[in-house]
Design an enzyme around this catalytic site. Sequence first.
Site, short mmCIF file in Angstrom:
data_model
loop_
_atom_site.label_atom_id
_atom_site.label_comp_id
_atom_site.label_asym_id
_atom_site.label_seq_id
_atom_site.Cartn_x
_atom_site.Cartn_y
_atom_site.Cartn_z
N LYS A 14 -2.81 -14.23 12.41
CA LYS A 14 -2.57 -13.79 11.04
C LYS A 14 -1.80 -14.87 10.30
CE LYS A 14 -1.39 -9.24 9.30
NZ LYS A 14 -0.37 -8.21 9.51
C1 E4P Z 1 -0.97 -5.35 7.98
O1 E4P Z 1 -1.71 -6.23 8.33
C2 E4P Z 1 0.11 -5.55 6.99
O2 E4P Z 1 1.03 -6.47 7.44
C3 E4P Z 1 0.75 -4.20 6.68
O3 E4P Z 1 -0.27 -3.26 6.43
C4 E4P Z 1 1.72 -4.28 5.52
O4 E4P Z 1 2.12 -2.98 5.20
P1 E4P Z 1 3.38 -2.67 4.25
O5 E4P Z 1 3.07 -3.16 2.88
O6 E4P Z 1 3.53 -1.17 4.31
O7 E4P Z 1 4.56 -3.40 4.86
#
Ligand code: E4P
Length: 229
Positions: free
Chosen positions: A83
Amino acid sequence: MKIFLDTAEIEEIRIAARWGVLAGVTTNPSLFAKVGGSYDAILKQICEITPGPVSAEVIAEDVDGMVREGRHFAKLASNIAVKIPMSEEGLKAIATLALDGIRTNCTLIFSANQGLLAANAGAAFLSPFVGRLDDISESGMNVVRELAAIVRTHGLSTEVLAASIRHPRHVTDAALAGAHIATVPHRILKQLIYHPLTDSGIAQFRADWASVRKKDSGAAPQLPLQASP
Ligand code: E4P
């Protein structure tokens, strides 16, 4: 639309895997901070539980650091997706890792154009953050819809992964908007299972079944499959 779990909690992942709905997992530094320990060890465990892609997020901000971390994560298991945040350095890292044959998930996407660039750089997954856009009074789902349309129109080989999902309606809307995947916190995934009418329906069926038993003075009523031909 496939369902990923947005967590680093092993037990939550085991539970969702048993429900038969788990197609992958996304983690990030904030989710990892909630469980602590060794990120590598947790990632390995998650990768054993789910055969689908497991996102591991880099911390470095420069291309060399991102690529180094990405190559390290990719060695932990074959289903790791690295990621990488959207940025100039991030695009370079996505392109470099794509040449290595390492799948990447471009994260922190807040516009369709950012997603289009990440797709062209070679990202396997594009993560628009729905909830965080809604938080600033923009429509996160519009970005998912636009990006999904762009990917399909141009036959791009990438998947739109709706992230930052905050409630069950986001899941339905992401599916309708054409997202290939939604990554969902465990609490919300559980909410998707339940409906008050399902609960009251089960209770009513059980009560009616029990009342027949009572009338037949204890004899169990015949099940349909037991009926004589
Ligand atoms: C997933 O890949 C993301 O990092 C996550 O959904 C972010 O979520 P949030 O905005 O609730 O922190």
